[in-house]
Design an enzyme around this catalytic site. Structure first.
Site, PDB file in Angstrom:
ATOM      1  N   LYS A 129      32.031  32.013  45.974  1.00  0.00           N
ATOM      2  CA  LYS A 129      32.435  33.414  45.773  1.00  0.00           C
ATOM      3  C   LYS A 129      31.714  34.067  44.603  1.00  0.00           C
ATOM      4  O   LYS A 129      31.400  35.251  44.634  1.00  0.00           O
ATOM      5  CB  LYS A 129      33.943  33.527  45.600  1.00  0.00           C
ATOM      6  CG  LYS A 129      34.479  32.669  44.481  1.00  0.00           C
ATOM      7  CD  LYS A 129      35.974  32.570  44.526  1.00  0.00           C
ATOM      8  CE  LYS A 129      36.482  31.532  43.552  1.00  0.00           C
ATOM      9  NZ  LYS A 129      36.181  30.158  43.930  1.00  0.00           N
ATOM     10  N   LYS A 183      37.042  37.496  44.457  1.00  0.00           N
ATOM     11  CA  LYS A 183      37.583  37.496  45.820  1.00  0.00           C
ATOM     12  C   LYS A 183      37.899  38.933  46.264  1.00  0.00           C
ATOM     13  O   LYS A 183      37.694  39.290  47.428  1.00  0.00           O
ATOM     14  CB  LYS A 183      38.832  36.618  45.877  1.00  0.00           C
ATOM     15  CG  LYS A 183      38.497  35.132  45.654  1.00  0.00           C
ATOM     16  CD  LYS A 183      39.735  34.299  45.372  1.00  0.00           C
ATOM     17  CE  LYS A 183      39.410  32.828  45.201  1.00  0.00           C
ATOM     18  NZ  LYS A 183      40.515  32.041  44.648  1.00  0.00           N
TER      19      LYS A 183
HETATM   20  N1  HSE Z   1      40.979  28.391  41.118  1.00  0.00           N
HETATM   21  C1  HSE Z   1      41.333  28.996  42.362  1.00  0.00           C
HETATM   22  C2  HSE Z   1      42.836  29.209  42.415  1.00  0.00           C
HETATM   23  C3  HSE Z   1      40.951  28.196  43.581  1.00  0.00           C
HETATM   24  O1  HSE Z   1      43.566  28.831  41.490  1.00  0.00           O
HETATM   25  O2  HSE Z   1      43.279  29.772  43.394  1.00  0.00           O
HETATM   26  C4  HSE Z   1      39.505  28.384  43.929  1.00  0.00           C
HETATM   27  O3  HSE Z   1      39.220  29.705  44.228  1.00  0.00           O
END
Ligand code: HSE
Length: 438
Positions: free
Chosen positions: A106, A206
């Site tokens: 991402k 995201k």
């Molecule tokens: N570190 C992210 C989370 C997962 O805690 O959702 C990977 O995108």
């Protein structure tokens, strides 16, 4: 129909996701052949250290340190190295050599997506990245394909499991942020350096991807307004609860209509927000993710499930591998991105929500009237108000005001909050939180 062809699949990276992808490709080879229409042959796994300990036992002869040699001559390249370089160069090389690319990266897509999609277009290859947002949950393909004929108006996403885990425990236990974070780190739910998660950077990447697909436009990461959860204390959670809300770190992507002489625009933002306890997103507990989509014809839709985890994320990667293989068999160019438009992206000042403002004030006659006057002059209408006495040990009388507002424009709200802070009656602006989903 089985083509009796073999497609060469190269894997870059064998961490917790990569090793599960390799395992599933090997263990389910016959089943996947039936679904893909061709044999998917895992021809190699490029890693930095071929002798490193892996989560899964895999044939040693598959490992190589020469990613470039592996890429050239492969039909499908799966990039799971993470980071910007050398992942970017390997992806561009793979596309250049005619391979379809699958990635879960991402950070790379949010910063170099346009370059990668252009490179794919030039050679007619495809780039798929279902695993990049909310891991196992199918959300990108629904936005790109299933809803391509609809008009998405708004998305609320809980797209970071670490922060949802922390906020959920704060909500159920009444514990403070630092306490839950330390425990989450000890239990492996949060990274040793939790910055990317708790400051909202992971969710912002995201959000950029979700908004680009939902609104068919290019949303650069810099355009995403981002605030994390490190300033949320037990008292903020308690105030939210008393007013019937829960605090969630939300990635919100929204179309703003043309009004007051301003053009239509989109807003993409990440911040801790209050949502009603009976909203479907309020029931997302622990490290789970959920994305709530509102579309003009479809109405509200909710996508829910595991937002992290090696084998869960591998499921999304394998789905993309099967699709890429089918495209190879059918021939023709890759499905182009519809995310290349350039719609204006609104500054945070332009959004309109309800707010919950928490203030510590001196408890004297006329203070409430002063606060109400400043809000009124700022065009911010009070919907609810709760005052409680604050215990002090300096002999001064103080009160805490928790004010729920009607909808107001962020620009007006922040100017009003500044006036309150400078008014002489407000000792501290404790929190200003937006209310979403109403
Ligand atoms: N570190 C992210 C989370 C997962 O805690 O959702 C990977 O995108």
């Amino acid at each position: 129909m089985i083509d009796h062809r073999t497609l060469r699949v190269a894997l870059l990276g064998a961490g917790s996701v990569g090793s599960q992808v390799a395992r599933l490709l090997l263990e389910h080879a016959d089943e996947l052949e039936g679904r893909a229409g061709a044999r998917l042959e895992l021809v190699g796994i490029a890693v930095r250290n071929v002798d490193a300990q892996r989560d899964v036992e895999l044939p040693h002869e598959l490992f190589t340190t020469d990613a470039h040699e592996l890429i050239v001559g492969s039909d499908i390249v799966i990039e799971l190295m993470g980071g910007i370089e050398p992942a970017r160069t390997h992806i561009l090389d793979a596309l250049q050599s005619g391979a379809d690319v699958i990635t879960g990266n991402k950070a790379l897509l949010a910063t170099h997506g346009a370059e990668i999609f252009d490179a794919a277009d030039q050679v007619g290859a495809s780039v798929s990245y279902e695993a990049a947002v909310a891991a196992a949950i199918p959300i990108l393909r629904p936005l790109k394909d299933s809803l391509a004929g609809d008009f998405v108006t708004r998305i609320f996403g809980i797209v970071n499991g670490t922060t949802n885990y922390i906020l959920d425990r704060m909500d159920t236990e009444g514990a403070d942020f630092a306490e839950v974070l330390a425990d989450a780190q000890m239990l492996g739910y949060a990274e040793a350096d939790p910055t990317a998660d708790v400051e909202g950077y992971d969710a912002a990447q995201k959000a950029a991807i979700l908004a680009s697909l939902a609104f068919h436009t290019n949303v650069p990461l810099e355009a995403v307004h981002c605030e994390g959860i490190s300033s949320i204390g037990a008292d903020a959670i308690e105030n939210a609860k008393k007013a019937g809300y829960v605090i969630k770190l939300l990635a919100t992507c929204e179309r703003l209509p043309a009004e007051n002489g301003e053009d239509a625009a989109i807003s993409v933002r990440v911040y801790p927000a209050l949502i009603k306890r009976d909203h479907p997103l309020a029931s997302v507990h622990g490290g789970n993710n959920a994305v709530y989509v509102e579309a003009a014809a479809a109405g509200p839709l909710m996508f829910y499930g595991a937002g992290a985890g090696g084998v869960q994320t591998a499921s999304a990667i394998l789905g993309d591998v099967v699709s890429a293989a089918r495209r190879h068999i059918a021939g023709g160019v890759g499905v182009g991105e519809s995310a290349r438009g350039t719609q204006p992206i609104a500054d945070i000042g332009r959004i309109t929500t309800r707010y919950q403002i928490t203030l510590d004030v001196t408890d004297e006659q006329g203070v409430l009237a002063t606060v109400a006057t400043i809000l009124n002059e700022g065009g911010v209408s009070i919907a609810t108000l709760e005052q409680t006495a604050v215990e002090t040990n300096d002999g001064e009388s103080r009160a805490r005001l928790v004010i729920g507002t009607h909808r107001a424009r962020e620009q007006a709200l922040s100017a009003t909050t500044e006036r309150l802070a400078e008014s002489g009656v407000v000792e501290r602006v404790v929190t200003v939180l937006r209310v979403e989903g109403e």
